[in-house]
Design an enzyme around this catalytic site. Structure first.
Site, PDB file in Angstrom:
ATOM      1  N   GLU A 103     -39.585 -32.253  15.187  1.00 10.27           N
ATOM      2  CA  GLU A 103     -40.584 -33.271  14.853  1.00 10.27           C
ATOM      3  C   GLU A 103     -41.318 -32.971  13.555  1.00 10.27           C
ATOM      4  O   GLU A 103     -42.133 -33.767  13.107  1.00 10.27           O
ATOM      5  CB  GLU A 103     -41.591 -33.429  15.997  1.00 10.27           C
ATOM      6  CG  GLU A 103     -41.018 -34.109  17.228  1.00 10.27           C
ATOM      7  CD  GLU A 103     -40.404 -35.475  16.923  1.00 10.27           C
ATOM      8  OE1 GLU A 103     -41.052 -36.284  16.255  1.00 10.27           O
ATOM      9  OE2 GLU A 103     -39.254 -35.711  17.345  1.00 10.27           O
TER      10      GLU A 103
ATOM     11  N   GLY B  89     -47.102 -29.273  16.804  1.00 14.01           N
ATOM     12  CA  GLY B  89     -46.583 -30.619  17.034  1.00 14.01           C
ATOM     13  C   GLY B  89     -47.721 -31.620  17.140  1.00 14.01           C
ATOM     14  O   GLY B  89     -48.764 -31.335  17.713  1.00 14.01           O
TER      15      GLY B  89
ATOM     16  N   GLU C 275     -44.160 -27.885  12.941  1.00 10.25           N
ATOM     17  CA  GLU C 275     -43.786 -28.843  13.986  1.00 10.25           C
ATOM     18  C   GLU C 275     -44.511 -30.173  13.779  1.00 10.25           C
ATOM     19  O   GLU C 275     -44.278 -31.124  14.506  1.00 10.25           O
ATOM     20  CB  GLU C 275     -44.110 -28.270  15.358  1.00 10.25           C
ATOM     21  CG  GLU C 275     -43.268 -27.036  15.665  1.00 10.25           C
ATOM     22  CD  GLU C 275     -43.548 -26.493  17.046  1.00 10.25           C
ATOM     23  OE1 GLU C 275     -42.879 -26.931  17.999  1.00 10.25           O
ATOM     24  OE2 GLU C 275     -44.421 -25.623  17.165  1.00 10.25           O
TER      25      GLU C 275
ATOM     26  N   ARG D  79     -46.564 -32.860  10.552  1.00  9.87           N
ATOM     27  CA  ARG D  79     -46.197 -33.538   9.308  1.00  9.87           C
ATOM     28  C   ARG D  79     -46.947 -32.958   8.111  1.00  9.87           C
ATOM     29  O   ARG D  79     -48.146 -32.748   8.160  1.00  9.87           O
ATOM     30  CB  ARG D  79     -46.541 -35.025   9.406  1.00  9.87           C
ATOM     31  CG  ARG D  79     -45.617 -35.795  10.325  1.00  9.87           C
ATOM     32  CD  ARG D  79     -45.660 -37.278  10.005  1.00  9.87           C
ATOM     33  NE  ARG D  79     -46.998 -37.842  10.157  1.00  9.87           N
ATOM     34  CZ  ARG D  79     -47.462 -38.310  11.310  1.00  9.87           C
ATOM     35  NH1 ARG D  79     -46.733 -38.245  12.397  1.00  9.87           N
ATOM     36  NH2 ARG D  79     -48.672 -38.841  11.354  1.00  9.87           N
TER      37      ARG D  79
END
Lengths: 168, 91
Positions: free
Chosen positions: A116, A149, A132, A134
Site C-alpha cells: 500500500e 499503513g 506502508e 503515501r
C-alpha cells in the site's frame, strides 16, 4: 537520441523532462535539487501498456491490431508518469507493488515499500526506511523512518523533510 | 562557465506516436555533471544544441558515439593512473 542539459532550467521538452526524472530515480540527484517547474504541462497523458507507451489517440487502433494479431495488449495505467521500475531498479530496495512508485521517485538504499506504500516523483526516502503509507510529491522521508499503513505525507510545503519519522 | 560544463547528458531511446512526435524516452545511463572528456565527445555530435535540448541520431551514429565515449573514458582513466604515483609522492 542525445539529450544535453547545460543548465537546470525548467524542462521544455519531453526528452528533457524524462532525463530529469531518470536522474532522480538513478539517485544522481535528490528531490528539490532539480527545477521541474511546468513538468505536468510538458508530459503527455499516455497509456502504459504491455507493448510500451501508447498515445491515447493511437490506443483504439493498437488495441484492435493486437486482437487481430492474437496478441495480449494490457493497459496498466493511463497517466503522465510511468512506473519507476520499468526504467530504473535502484540497488538494495524491496518494492512489493511496482505500480505504486512513479518514475522520478528517489528510493534510498535499504528502503522497503510495502503493497500500500506509494511514492510520487520528486519525493522519496533518504536511506533505509519502511514505507506502508503515501509519500506525495516534494516530500523526503529521513533515514530509519517507518511510515505506517494509512498514513500520508503530502507536500503542501515542497521543502518538508522528516527525519527518523515513526508513524504507525 | 566553459562550453563543456554541462548539468547532465544522456543517450536514450525514444518512443513516438503515429504522428512521429516523441512521447517518452528511456535513458539507461544518464550522467550528472559529466567529465570534460565525456562532454567533449558528446558535444561534437550535437553542435546544434546551444542551450538545453536534444537531437535524434541513427542507431549507427549512437553505436559509434558509444564506442568513442568508452575509448575516451579509457584514455582518461589511463591518464589518471599515470598521475597516481605523482599524487602519492605528494602526500
Amino acid at each position: 537520441m542525445i539529450t544535453v542539459l547545460r543548465e537546470n532550467s525548467p524542462p521544455s521538452s519531453i526528452p528533457e523532462a524524462f532525463l530529469k526524472l531518470h536522474l532522480l530515480s538513478h539517485r544522481l540527484t535528490v528531490p528539490h535539487e532539480l527545477n521541474l517547474d511546468g513538468i505536468f504541462g510538458i508530459l503527455k497523458n499516455l497509456a502504459w501498456t504491455s507493448q510500451g507507451p501508447v498515445d491515447l489517440d493511437d490506443l483504439p487502433k493498437r488495441q484492435l491490431q493486437a486482437r487481430v494479431n492474437g496478441e495480449t495488449f494490457e493497459v496498466y495505467s493511463v497517466d503522465k508518469f510511468p512506473k519507476m521500475t520499468s526504467y530504473v531498479v535502484p540497488t538494495s530496495v524491496r518494492i512489493a507493488d511496482t505500480a505504486r512508485i512513479r518514475l522520478g521517485a528517489y528510493i534510498g538504499e535499504g528502503t522497503t515499500v510495502m503493497h500500500e506504500g506509494f511514492v510520487n516523483f520528486n519525493a522519496g526516502t533518504e536511506g533505509a526506511a519502511m514505507i506502508e503509507g503515501r509519500i506525495s510529491a516534494g516530500v523526503m522521508v529521513g533515514e530509519n523512518s517507518d511510515l505506517g499503513g494509512g498514513k500520508q505525507h503530502h507536500g503542501n510545503s515542497f521543502r518538508r523533510r522528516h527525519r527518523n519519522y515513526q508513524c504507525g | 562557465m566553459s562550453v563543456t560544463d554541462l548539468h547532465s547528458l544522456a543517450l536514450g531511446i525514444a518512443s513516438k506516436n503515429s504522428s512521429g512526435e516523441i512521447i517518452e524516452v528511456y535513458y539507461p545511463k544518464p550522467l550528472l555533471n559529466p567529465s570534460t572528456t565525456c562532454a567533449e565527445q558528446m558535444l561534437a555530435q550535437c553542435q546544434d544544441i546551444s542551450d538545453n535540448g536534444f537531437i535524434e541520431t541513427s542507431p549507427d551514429a549512437m553505436r559509434s558515439l558509444a564506442s568513442a565515449l568508452a575509448e575516451a573514458m579509457k584514455l582518461s582513466r589511463a591518464k589518471l593512473r599515470r598521475r597516481l604515483p605523482e599524487v602519492q609522492r605528494l602526500r
